[in-house]
Design a protein around this motif. Structure first.
Motif: not given
Length: 328
Positions: A159-169, A138-155
């Motif tokens: 849940t077994g699915r894509v939960d967040v889109k974007g470099k910052t999740a 119940n506390e928010e976790v923040r992750l950052e993605g680095e690399g080339q791409g226009r679409e960042f998809q986080w699982s």
């Protein structure tokens, strides 16, 4: 009229005639010279290449402007030829070449060319994840993605699915456990992973280890089915932690012997299961446990599997793409 005057007029007339004859001879000589020059003078080649040195990822550009030219033969020094007046050519190997041009079958010119090697730039760069490796329910976790791409998809593995889109999740876990976060982009060839342990400070510590199922065959079928589900792309966390808790007493370092396409290899259970997530067309045939004496906990897992593509055993964890497992 006197005789002297007649002789003077005659002399002048002769002089004019001689002068006219000389002028006519000079004019005729000039015309003949010009005619011979235009008729017999050889043409010279007026051609060029754009650069004398190019790299492998460039094309050689060539052109010819020889007057009244009708036919062209370009030879590029490696057996390749072209019959166009202007064009471009791509070399497959570096080296020094002599480019030769023959115009109308007789006029020739040549150009030295140096083709230098170049390092091909990968379309997809290294993809990385930065952020915490632990958190609370119940506390928010923040992750950052680095690399080339226009679409960042986080699982985030819950849940077994894509939960967040974007470099910052940003994500909030609802239950405790060890989760494998997966990040994929439209430019990366394969996803990268990040392990995070979520704890609940208010929960009681409960030993939820469950003994193997009723009968050896049932356990074998159960383990094989769960491993096959992971290989087929099903939710990793639910299947992985089911096996860890039910058969291995929570020990992710249990040894695994893998036999695949006639080859044998040893690894640990965590690395093996993570390898299944990107192994490609893996079929798990058998999975048997060796139980510790006076215990219900497995000390060894023997697995037989095969691959339709005959690829190497997919349980090697690459240090730049997989997280290093840690004990809970």
């Amino acid at each position: 009229m006197s005789t002297s005057n007649t002789k003077q007029v005659s002399s002048n007339s002769q002089a004019y005639v001689i002068l006219y004859i000389l002028l006519a001879v000079l004019l005729l000589t000039g015309l003949i010279f010009l005619f011979k020059s235009s008729l017999f003078e050889k043409r010279s080649v007026d051609a060029r290449i754009l650069k004398g040195e190019i790299s492998l990822n460039e094309n050689l550009v060539y052109t010819d402007n020889t007057p009244d030219a009708k036919k062209w033969l370009w030879e590029f020094g490696n057996g390749a030829k072209s019959t166009t007046q202007t064009g471009s050519y791509h070399y497959e190997k570096p080296g020094s070449y002599i480019v030769r041009l023959t115009v109308d079958g007789e006029l020739k010119e040549q150009f030295p060319l140096n083709v230098i090697d170049t390092v091909r730039v990968l379309v997809d760069s290294m993809l990385t994840i930065s952020g915490p490796t632990s958190g609370l329910v119940n506390e928010e976790v923040r992750l950052e993605g680095e690399g080339q791409g226009r679409e960042f998809q986080w699982s985030f593995g819950e849940t077994g699915r894509v939960d967040v889109k974007g470099k910052t999740a940003l994500y909030t876990y609802r239950s405790p456990g060890r989760f494998v976060v997966r990040l994929r982009t439209d430019k990366s060839r394969r996803p990268v992973y990040h392990t995070i342990i979520i704890t609940d400070p208010n929960a009681e510590i409960i030993d939820d280890m469950v003994a193997p199922g009723d009968g050896e065959q049932k356990a074998i079928d159960d383990i094989r089915a769960r491993l096959q589900a992971i290989a087929n792309g099903a939710d990793f966390n639910s299947n992985y932690y089911y096996l860890i808790r039910k058969y291995m007493c929570g020990n992710e370092k249990v040894s695994v012997n893998v036999e695949m396409n006639g080859k044998r290899k040893q690894t640990d259970f965590y690395s093996y299961c993570m390898g299944l997530t990107f192994g490609g067309e893996i079929a798990v045939d058998e999975a048997q446990l060796t139980i510790k004496p006076n215990s219900t906990c497995a000390s060894l897992v023997n697995i037989k599997q095969h691959s339709a593509t005959a690829q190497p055993i997919p349980n090697e964890i690459q240090p730049n793409s997989m997280p290093t497992p840690t004990n809970k």
